[in-house]
Design a protein around this motif. Sequence first.
Motif, PDB file in Angstrom:
ATOM      1  N   LYS A 117      65.499  32.687  28.628  1.00 17.04           N
ATOM      2  CA  LYS A 117      66.574  31.692  28.628  1.00 17.04           C
ATOM      3  C   LYS A 117      66.473  30.791  27.402  1.00 17.04           C
ATOM      4  CE  LYS A 117      64.404  28.020  31.379  1.00 17.04           C
ATOM      5  NZ  LYS A 117      64.529  27.174  32.592  1.00 17.04           N
ATOM      6  N   VAL A 118      67.609  30.208  27.045  1.00 13.03           N
ATOM      7  CA  VAL A 118      67.677  29.292  25.908  1.00 13.03           C
ATOM      8  C   VAL A 118      67.284  27.903  26.395  1.00 13.03           C
ATOM      9  CG1 VAL A 118      69.151  28.349  24.100  1.00 13.03           C
ATOM     10  CG2 VAL A 118      69.556  30.663  24.938  1.00 13.03           C
ATOM     11  N   SER A 119      66.248  27.337  25.796  1.00 14.45           N
ATOM     12  CA  SER A 119      65.789  26.016  26.214  1.00 14.45           C
ATOM     13  C   SER A 119      66.529  24.897  25.491  1.00 14.45           C
ATOM     14  CB  SER A 119      64.277  25.879  25.974  1.00 14.45           C
ATOM     15  OG  SER A 119      63.954  26.158  24.624  1.00 14.45           O
ATOM     16  N   ARG A 120      67.218  25.248  24.389  1.00 13.65           N
ATOM     17  CA  ARG A 120      68.052  24.294  23.659  1.00 13.65           C
ATOM     18  C   ARG A 120      69.320  25.007  23.236  1.00 13.65           C
ATOM     19  NH1 ARG A 120      64.463  21.662  18.979  1.00 13.65           N
ATOM     20  NH2 ARG A 120      66.432  20.553  18.678  1.00 13.65           N
ATOM     21  N   SER A 121      70.438  24.314  23.227  1.00 12.90           N
ATOM     22  CA  SER A 121      71.703  24.954  22.861  1.00 12.90           C
ATOM     23  C   SER A 121      71.663  25.409  21.402  1.00 12.90           C
ATOM     24  CB  SER A 121      72.863  23.987  23.077  1.00 12.90           C
ATOM     25  OG  SER A 121      72.697  22.811  22.295  1.00 12.90           O
ATOM     26  N   ALA A 122      72.362  26.499  21.103  1.00 11.25           N
ATOM     27  CA  ALA A 122      72.370  27.080  19.762  1.00 11.25           C
ATOM     28  C   ALA A 122      73.796  27.375  19.330  1.00 11.25           C
ATOM     29  CB  ALA A 122      71.532  28.357  19.725  1.00 11.25           C
ATOM     30  N   LEU A 123      74.015  27.300  18.013  1.00  9.67           N
ATOM     31  CA  LEU A 123      75.331  27.562  17.435  1.00  9.67           C
ATOM     32  C   LEU A 123      75.421  29.002  16.936  1.00  9.67           C
ATOM     33  CD1 LEU A 123      75.726  24.282  15.350  1.00  9.67           C
ATOM     34  CD2 LEU A 123      76.759  24.802  17.582  1.00  9.67           C
ATOM     35  N   PRO A 124      76.623  29.536  16.735  1.00  7.59           N
ATOM     36  CA  PRO A 124      76.759  30.890  16.194  1.00  7.59           C
ATOM     37  C   PRO A 124      76.070  31.016  14.838  1.00  7.59           C
ATOM     38  CG  PRO A 124      78.864  30.109  17.039  1.00  7.59           C
ATOM     39  CD  PRO A 124      77.923  28.937  17.077  1.00  7.59           C
ATOM     40  N   ASP A 125      75.423  32.128  14.618  1.00  7.66           N
ATOM     41  CA  ASP A 125      74.738  32.454  13.372  1.00  7.66           C
ATOM     42  C   ASP A 125      73.471  31.637  13.159  1.00  7.66           C
ATOM     43  OD1 ASP A 125      74.896  34.325  11.273  1.00  7.66           O
ATOM     44  OD2 ASP A 125      75.413  32.759   9.843  1.00  7.66           O
ATOM     45  N   GLN A 126      73.023  30.934  14.187  1.00  3.93           N
ATOM     46  CA  GLN A 126      71.802  30.129  14.089  1.00  3.93           C
ATOM     47  C   GLN A 126      70.587  30.979  14.434  1.00  3.93           C
ATOM     48  OE1 GLN A 126      71.933  26.485  16.302  1.00  3.93           O
ATOM     49  NE2 GLN A 126      69.738  26.131  16.169  1.00  3.93           N
ATOM     50  N   VAL A 127      69.536  30.857  13.623  1.00  2.00           N
ATOM     51  CA  VAL A 127      68.279  31.554  13.914  1.00  2.00           C
ATOM     52  C   VAL A 127      67.692  30.975  15.199  1.00  2.00           C
ATOM     53  CG1 VAL A 127      65.939  32.015  13.103  1.00  2.00           C
ATOM     54  CG2 VAL A 127      67.848  32.038  11.484  1.00  2.00           C
ATOM     55  N   LEU A 128      67.189  31.851  16.065  1.00  7.96           N
ATOM     56  CA  LEU A 128      66.576  31.414  17.320  1.00  7.96           C
ATOM     57  C   LEU A 128      65.056  31.400  17.153  1.00  7.96           C
ATOM     58  CD1 LEU A 128      68.732  33.384  19.919  1.00  7.96           C
ATOM     59  CD2 LEU A 128      69.007  31.021  19.147  1.00  7.96           C
ATOM     60  N   PRO A 129      64.459  30.227  16.968  1.00  9.94           N
ATOM     61  CA  PRO A 129      63.007  30.157  16.843  1.00  9.94           C
ATOM     62  C   PRO A 129      62.347  30.170  18.217  1.00  9.94           C
ATOM     63  CG  PRO A 129      63.943  27.982  16.604  1.00  9.94           C
ATOM     64  CD  PRO A 129      65.102  28.924  16.778  1.00  9.94           C
ATOM     65  N   PRO A 130      61.044  30.388  18.282  1.00 18.00           N
ATOM     66  CA  PRO A 130      60.349  30.402  19.583  1.00 18.00           C
ATOM     67  C   PRO A 130      60.534  29.115  20.384  1.00 18.00           C
ATOM     68  CG  PRO A 130      58.957  31.367  17.895  1.00 18.00           C
ATOM     69  CD  PRO A 130      60.153  30.822  17.187  1.00 18.00           C
ATOM     70  N   THR A 131      60.721  27.975  19.709  1.00 20.91           N
ATOM     71  CA  THR A 131      60.888  26.712  20.433  1.00 20.91           C
ATOM     72  C   THR A 131      62.216  26.664  21.196  1.00 20.91           C
ATOM     73  OG1 THR A 131      61.777  25.734  18.390  1.00 20.91           O
ATOM     74  CG2 THR A 131      59.442  25.374  18.867  1.00 20.91           C
ATOM     75  N   TYR A 132      63.133  27.578  20.889  1.00 20.89           N
ATOM     76  CA  TYR A 132      64.425  27.619  21.577  1.00 20.89           C
ATOM     77  C   TYR A 132      64.420  28.579  22.768  1.00 20.89           C
ATOM     78  CZ  TYR A 132      67.247  24.915  18.227  1.00 20.89           C
ATOM     79  OH  TYR A 132      67.789  23.914  17.474  1.00 20.89           O
ATOM     80  N   ILE A 133      63.333  29.317  22.951  1.00 25.12           N
ATOM     81  CA  ILE A 133      63.300  30.368  23.967  1.00 25.12           C
ATOM     82  C   ILE A 133      62.173  30.092  24.955  1.00 25.12           C
ATOM     83  CG2 ILE A 133      63.110  32.847  24.381  1.00 25.12           C
ATOM     84  CD1 ILE A 133      65.549  32.044  22.718  1.00 25.12           C
ATOM     85  N   SER A 134      62.473  30.247  26.225  1.00 24.34           N
ATOM     86  CA  SER A 134      61.440  30.144  27.256  1.00 24.34           C
ATOM     87  C   SER A 134      61.681  31.225  28.300  1.00 24.34           C
ATOM     88  CB  SER A 134      61.447  28.752  27.913  1.00 24.34           C
ATOM     89  OG  SER A 134      62.694  28.488  28.518  1.00 24.34           O
ATOM     90  N   ALA A 135      60.617  31.535  29.037  1.00 24.62           N
ATOM     91  CA  ALA A 135      60.718  32.594  30.041  1.00 24.62           C
ATOM     92  C   ALA A 135      61.672  32.164  31.153  1.00 24.62           C
ATOM     93  CB  ALA A 135      59.347  32.905  30.611  1.00 24.62           C
TER      94      ALA A 135
END
Length: 246
Positions: free
Chosen positions: A166-184
Amino acid sequence: MTLFRHPCKALRQAILIPILCGLMQFADAASVTRPEQLIDATRDFLEQEVANYLQRSQIQARHEIEVNRLDPRLRLASCDLPLQAKLESPMQPVGRTTVRVSCTGAAPWSVFVPSQVHLFREVVVARRPLARDKIIDEADVTLAERDVSSLNQGYFTAFDQVLGNKVSRSALPDQVLPPTYISAAEIIRKGDQVVISAKNSTINVRMPGEALTDGALGTQIRIKNQRSGRTIKARVIGPGQVEVAM
Protein backbone atom coordinates in the motif's frame (compact mmCIF):
# COMPACT_ATOMS: atom_id res chain seq x y z
CA MET A 1 72.74 61.53 -39.69
CA THR A 2 70.27 58.94 -40.98
CA LEU A 3 71.14 55.27 -40.34
CA PHE A 4 70.60 52.92 -43.21
CA ARG A 5 68.89 49.62 -42.35
CA HIS A 6 69.46 46.84 -44.79
CA PRO A 7 66.09 45.56 -46.05
CA CYS A 8 67.19 41.88 -45.93
CA LYS A 9 68.14 42.15 -42.26
CA ALA A 10 64.80 43.73 -41.42
CA LEU A 11 63.02 40.94 -43.28
CA ARG A 12 64.93 38.29 -41.35
CA GLN A 13 63.96 39.89 -38.06
CA ALA A 14 60.34 40.10 -39.11
CA ILE A 15 60.36 36.37 -39.80
CA LEU A 16 62.48 35.22 -36.84
CA ILE A 17 60.67 37.10 -34.07
CA PRO A 18 57.29 35.32 -34.56
CA ILE A 19 59.11 32.00 -34.84
CA LEU A 20 61.01 32.62 -31.60
CA CYS A 21 57.81 33.67 -29.84
CA GLY A 22 56.11 30.50 -31.06
CA LEU A 23 58.99 28.34 -29.83
CA MET A 24 58.89 30.03 -26.43
CA GLN A 25 55.14 29.38 -26.15
CA PHE A 26 55.63 25.76 -27.21
CA ALA A 27 58.37 25.31 -24.62
CA ASP A 28 56.16 26.85 -21.95
CA ALA A 29 53.25 24.54 -22.91
CA ALA A 30 55.54 21.51 -22.84
CA SER A 31 56.77 22.38 -19.34
CA VAL A 32 53.29 22.36 -17.72
CA THR A 33 50.35 19.98 -17.37
CA ARG A 34 47.38 21.56 -19.08
CA PRO A 35 43.85 21.52 -17.57
CA GLU A 36 42.70 19.48 -20.57
CA GLN A 37 45.07 16.70 -19.56
CA LEU A 38 43.60 16.64 -16.04
CA ILE A 39 40.07 16.48 -17.44
CA ASP A 40 40.98 13.65 -19.83
CA ALA A 41 42.66 11.69 -17.02
CA THR A 42 39.61 12.16 -14.80
CA ARG A 43 37.16 11.11 -17.50
CA ASP A 44 39.18 8.00 -18.48
CA PHE A 45 39.46 6.99 -14.83
CA LEU A 46 35.74 7.42 -14.14
CA GLU A 47 34.76 5.50 -17.27
CA GLN A 48 36.69 2.50 -15.96
CA GLU A 49 35.39 2.93 -12.40
CA VAL A 50 31.77 3.06 -13.57
CA ALA A 51 32.24 0.00 -15.78
CA ASN A 52 33.69 -1.94 -12.82
CA TYR A 53 30.91 -0.75 -10.51
CA LEU A 54 28.16 -1.84 -12.90
CA GLN A 55 29.80 -5.22 -13.38
CA ARG A 56 30.21 -5.80 -9.64
CA SER A 57 26.66 -4.72 -8.90
CA GLN A 58 25.21 -6.55 -11.93
CA ILE A 59 23.26 -3.42 -12.80
CA GLN A 60 21.90 -2.68 -16.25
CA ALA A 61 22.21 1.09 -16.71
CA ARG A 62 23.58 3.76 -18.97
CA HIS A 63 25.76 6.56 -17.67
CA GLU A 64 27.03 10.03 -18.46
CA ILE A 65 30.17 11.62 -16.99
CA GLU A 66 30.38 15.34 -16.43
CA VAL A 67 33.77 16.81 -15.44
CA ASN A 68 33.79 20.35 -14.10
CA ARG A 69 35.79 22.99 -15.94
CA LEU A 70 39.14 23.87 -14.44
CA ASP A 71 40.75 27.28 -14.22
CA PRO A 72 42.63 27.75 -17.54
CA ARG A 73 45.31 29.65 -15.62
CA LEU A 74 46.17 26.50 -13.67
CA ARG A 75 49.88 25.74 -14.05
CA LEU A 76 51.27 22.43 -12.84
CA ALA A 77 54.68 21.05 -13.64
CA SER A 78 54.83 18.65 -16.56
CA CYS A 79 54.78 15.08 -15.25
CA ASP A 80 57.49 12.67 -16.40
CA LEU A 81 55.25 9.70 -15.45
CA PRO A 82 51.66 8.80 -16.42
CA LEU A 83 49.11 10.69 -14.35
CA GLN A 84 47.50 8.74 -11.50
CA ALA A 85 43.81 9.09 -10.58
CA LYS A 86 41.98 8.04 -7.42
CA LEU A 87 38.37 8.36 -6.30
CA GLU A 88 38.47 10.67 -3.31
CA SER A 89 34.75 10.64 -2.48
CA PRO A 90 32.27 9.02 -2.31
CA MET A 91 33.13 5.32 -2.20
CA GLN A 92 31.08 4.53 -5.33
CA PRO A 93 31.40 6.40 -8.64
CA VAL A 94 27.79 7.63 -8.67
CA GLY A 95 26.52 11.18 -8.27
CA ARG A 96 28.84 14.01 -7.27
CA THR A 97 32.39 12.76 -7.07
CA THR A 98 35.87 14.16 -6.47
CA VAL A 99 38.85 12.61 -8.25
CA ARG A 100 42.40 13.20 -7.07
CA VAL A 101 44.73 13.43 -10.07
CA SER A 102 48.39 13.15 -9.09
CA CYS A 103 51.87 13.19 -10.50
CA THR A 104 54.33 10.91 -8.70
CA GLY A 105 57.30 11.89 -10.83
CA ALA A 106 60.30 14.11 -10.19
CA ALA A 107 58.09 17.13 -9.45
CA PRO A 108 55.10 15.60 -7.61
CA TRP A 109 51.74 17.35 -7.22
CA SER A 110 48.04 16.56 -6.72
CA VAL A 111 44.88 18.33 -7.75
CA PHE A 112 41.21 17.58 -6.98
CA VAL A 113 38.83 17.48 -9.94
CA PRO A 114 35.07 17.76 -9.18
CA SER A 115 32.88 15.60 -11.41
CA GLN A 116 29.42 14.07 -11.60
CA VAL A 117 28.40 10.62 -12.75
CA HIS A 118 24.79 10.36 -13.93
CA LEU A 119 23.44 6.81 -13.77
CA PHE A 120 20.21 6.15 -15.65
CA ARG A 121 17.98 3.18 -14.77
CA GLU A 122 14.36 2.21 -15.25
CA VAL A 123 12.54 2.68 -11.94
CA VAL A 124 8.97 2.29 -10.70
CA VAL A 125 6.88 5.47 -10.98
CA ALA A 126 3.22 6.20 -10.42
CA ARG A 127 1.14 5.96 -13.58
CA ARG A 128 -1.74 7.95 -12.07
CA PRO A 129 -2.52 9.77 -8.79
CA LEU A 130 -2.25 7.41 -5.84
CA ALA A 131 -4.07 8.16 -2.61
CA ARG A 132 -2.70 7.23 0.78
CA ASP A 133 -3.47 3.61 1.81
CA LYS A 134 -4.18 2.63 -1.82
CA ILE A 135 -3.26 -1.00 -2.49
CA ILE A 136 -1.00 -0.95 -5.54
CA ASP A 137 -2.02 -2.98 -8.60
CA GLU A 138 -0.56 -3.23 -12.10
CA ALA A 139 -2.60 -0.31 -13.43
CA ASP A 140 -1.10 2.03 -10.84
CA VAL A 141 2.58 1.86 -11.81
CA THR A 142 4.95 1.81 -14.75
CA LEU A 143 8.71 1.89 -15.43
CA ALA A 144 10.49 5.07 -16.51
CA GLU A 145 14.14 6.00 -16.92
CA ARG A 146 15.51 8.29 -14.22
CA ASP A 147 18.91 9.52 -13.07
CA VAL A 148 19.17 7.39 -9.92
CA SER A 149 22.23 9.30 -8.71
CA SER A 150 19.82 12.05 -7.62
CA LEU A 151 17.24 9.73 -6.00
CA ASN A 152 18.46 10.07 -2.43
CA GLN A 153 15.38 8.40 -0.93
CA GLY A 154 15.90 5.22 -2.94
CA TYR A 155 13.81 3.56 -5.63
CA PHE A 156 12.36 0.28 -6.91
CA THR A 157 13.30 -1.39 -10.19
CA ALA A 158 10.69 -4.16 -10.43
CA PHE A 159 6.90 -4.30 -10.14
CA ASP A 160 6.93 -7.24 -7.72
CA GLN A 161 8.65 -5.00 -5.17
CA VAL A 162 5.53 -2.83 -4.86
CA LEU A 163 2.50 -4.76 -6.14
CA GLY A 164 0.14 -5.79 -3.37
CA ASN A 165 1.64 -3.27 -0.96
CA LYS A 166 0.00 0.00 0.00
CA VAL A 167 0.96 3.63 -0.52
CA SER A 168 1.82 5.24 2.80
CA ARG A 169 1.90 8.74 1.26
CA SER A 170 -0.05 10.10 -1.70
CA ALA A 171 1.83 10.25 -5.01
CA LEU A 172 1.43 12.21 -8.23
CA PRO A 173 1.57 10.83 -11.80
CA ASP A 174 5.10 10.18 -13.05
CA GLN A 175 6.48 10.43 -9.50
CA VAL A 176 9.19 7.99 -8.44
CA LEU A 177 7.97 5.74 -5.61
CA PRO A 178 10.72 5.49 -2.98
CA PRO A 179 10.67 2.89 -0.18
CA THR A 180 9.41 5.54 2.27
CA TYR A 181 6.18 5.72 0.22
CA ILE A 182 5.49 1.97 0.36
CA SER A 183 4.46 -0.22 3.27
CA ALA A 184 3.19 -3.76 3.57
CA ALA A 185 -0.57 -4.10 3.20
CA GLU A 186 -2.50 -5.67 6.05
CA ILE A 187 -3.70 -9.16 5.13
CA ILE A 188 -5.50 -9.64 8.44
CA ARG A 189 -8.00 -7.11 9.76
CA LYS A 190 -9.27 -6.55 13.27
CA GLY A 191 -12.17 -8.92 13.90
CA ASP A 192 -11.05 -11.52 11.32
CA GLN A 193 -11.32 -15.17 12.27
CA VAL A 194 -7.88 -16.77 12.09
CA VAL A 195 -6.20 -20.12 12.61
CA ILE A 196 -3.50 -20.10 15.30
CA SER A 197 -0.63 -22.53 14.73
CA ALA A 198 1.63 -23.44 17.65
CA LYS A 199 4.38 -25.85 16.80
CA ASN A 200 7.87 -27.08 17.51
CA SER A 201 9.91 -29.97 16.14
CA THR A 202 7.50 -32.60 17.53
CA ILE A 203 4.13 -30.90 18.12
CA ASN A 204 1.82 -28.97 15.81
CA VAL A 205 -1.35 -27.56 17.42
CA ARG A 206 -4.03 -25.58 15.59
CA MET A 207 -6.80 -23.59 17.24
CA PRO A 208 -9.31 -20.88 16.31
CA GLY A 209 -8.68 -17.24 17.15
CA GLU A 210 -9.85 -13.69 16.53
CA ALA A 211 -7.61 -10.85 15.38
CA LEU A 212 -7.67 -7.90 17.77
CA THR A 213 -5.51 -5.68 15.51
CA ASP A 214 -4.67 -5.36 11.82
CA GLY A 215 -1.52 -7.10 10.61
CA ALA A 216 0.72 -7.28 7.55
CA LEU A 217 2.71 -10.34 6.54
CA GLY A 218 5.50 -11.03 9.04
CA THR A 219 4.24 -8.64 11.71
CA GLN A 220 3.13 -9.57 15.22
CA ILE A 221 -0.47 -8.85 16.19
CA ARG A 222 -2.73 -9.46 19.18
CA ILE A 223 -4.96 -12.51 18.89
CA LYS A 224 -7.72 -13.81 21.17
CA ASN A 225 -7.60 -17.58 21.60
CA GLN A 226 -11.26 -18.52 21.29
CA ARG A 227 -10.80 -21.77 23.23
CA SER A 228 -9.04 -20.36 26.26
CA GLY A 229 -10.17 -16.75 26.02
CA ARG A 230 -6.56 -15.61 26.50
CA THR A 231 -4.97 -12.80 24.49
CA ILE A 232 -1.66 -13.73 22.87
CA LYS A 233 0.79 -12.28 20.36
CA ALA A 234 1.23 -14.15 17.10
CA ARG A 235 3.07 -13.59 13.82
CA VAL A 236 1.10 -13.24 10.60
CA ILE A 237 2.17 -15.95 8.16
CA GLY A 238 -0.61 -15.61 5.57
CA PRO A 239 -4.22 -14.55 5.05
CA GLY A 240 -6.15 -15.85 8.08
CA GLN A 241 -3.02 -17.60 9.42
CA VAL A 242 -0.92 -16.70 12.48
CA GLU A 243 1.79 -18.57 14.33
CA VAL A 244 3.10 -18.60 17.89
CA ALA A 245 6.38 -20.08 19.04
CA MET A 246 6.41 -22.93 21.53
